[in-house]
Write an enzyme that holds these catalytic residues in place. Sequence first.
Site, PDB file in Angstrom:
ATOM      1  CG  ASP A  51      75.070  18.676  11.671  1.00  0.00           C
ATOM      2  OD1 ASP A  51      75.206  18.295  12.637  1.00  0.00           O
ATOM      3  OD2 ASP A  51      74.049  19.422  11.224  1.00  0.00           O
ATOM      4  CD  GLU A 263      72.330  13.081  16.371  1.00  0.00           C
ATOM      5  OE1 GLU A 263      71.149  12.980  15.743  1.00  0.00           O
ATOM      6  OE2 GLU A 263      72.872  13.923  16.967  1.00  0.00           O
TER       7      GLU A 263
END
Length: 362
Positions: A51, A263
């Site tokens: 991420d 997401e």
Amino acid sequence: MKTKINKIFIALLLIGNACDQPASQNDQATSAEEASKFSHSPLVSHIYTADPSAHIFEGKIYIYPSHDIETSAASDDMGGHFDMKDYHVFSMERPSGEVIDHGPVLKLEDIPWASRQLWAPDAAHKNGKYYLYFPAKDKEDIFRIGVAVADSPAGPFKAQPAPIKGSYSMDPAVFQDDDGSYYLYFGGIWGGQLQWFEDGKLVQGRKGPTDGIPASDQPALMPKVAKLSGDMLELAEKPIDALIVDEQGNPILSGDNQRRFFEGAWVHKYNGKYYLSYSTGDTHNIAYGISDSPYGPFVHKGNVLLPVQGWTNHHSIVEFEEKWYLFYHDTELSGETHLRNIKMTELRYNDDGTIITINPMK
């Protein structure tokens, strides 16, 4: 002269011995490199990272990833096996330069309101202070978004005593507009719990990954957006949907899982246009849309990145010295869904402003 001749003789002998070795040994390294199915190499290999949120601070590239760890937590559809407990910060002088690990800059035990799962963070800078925005589950096991403050982009960061008022779900991303305004984007379905909320309120009885997901012929759940307060510690307004639409202006439908938001929202600006990019989750694309406003609507245009090895896909996009770069992760180092590694590659645009899709696999 004799010494020189002896050295030449020894060198020739060593070359001859090398040529006598089986081709499988001589070419081992070359064959391994040629056989690699990955287009780009991991940036960090001594720990697992995922991420990656990249920013340019103080003339350097700073990367704010999550820190994957081995865990005994059970794997489930709510992401229980992503049981991260701290954050590291990394920096690079230039895209091809050495990656510096500044160590753990915020730990779970130092966040008063949090109970577990320090998922994907982001960072921002204003007036000499640096802000780390992060999701974590509170004492009731509900994701909220917190903020921690530092005097340096490399931390350490000190968490505020409570999460941001009115925050929920996960994957915060902060965008700074040209006028100095800052916007917080957030949200993620399934394990991110976005589907458990309506109008910012938790709906009682929703517990599973699909509880609250709209029917396939209904508009999909969208990422949320709200302007941040002047002190960067709260929301200045009620979050609204950052609407993603098709070319006809219709909201992307819940059943359109090749294009619908899952997401990992990220916003950047290019040639006066706002680009919202995001993960489609179970179809593993990084898709994107373009708008004339940071609030949207964002017209879907295609994919930034095709599927990586591994279930998750999460990214950031940043400009450095007049070139654009994509940061993302896959599972090249471990082959395990929850043990990922960050990567980067140059990102390019077509003349019409659309993004040239990147393939992470050869």
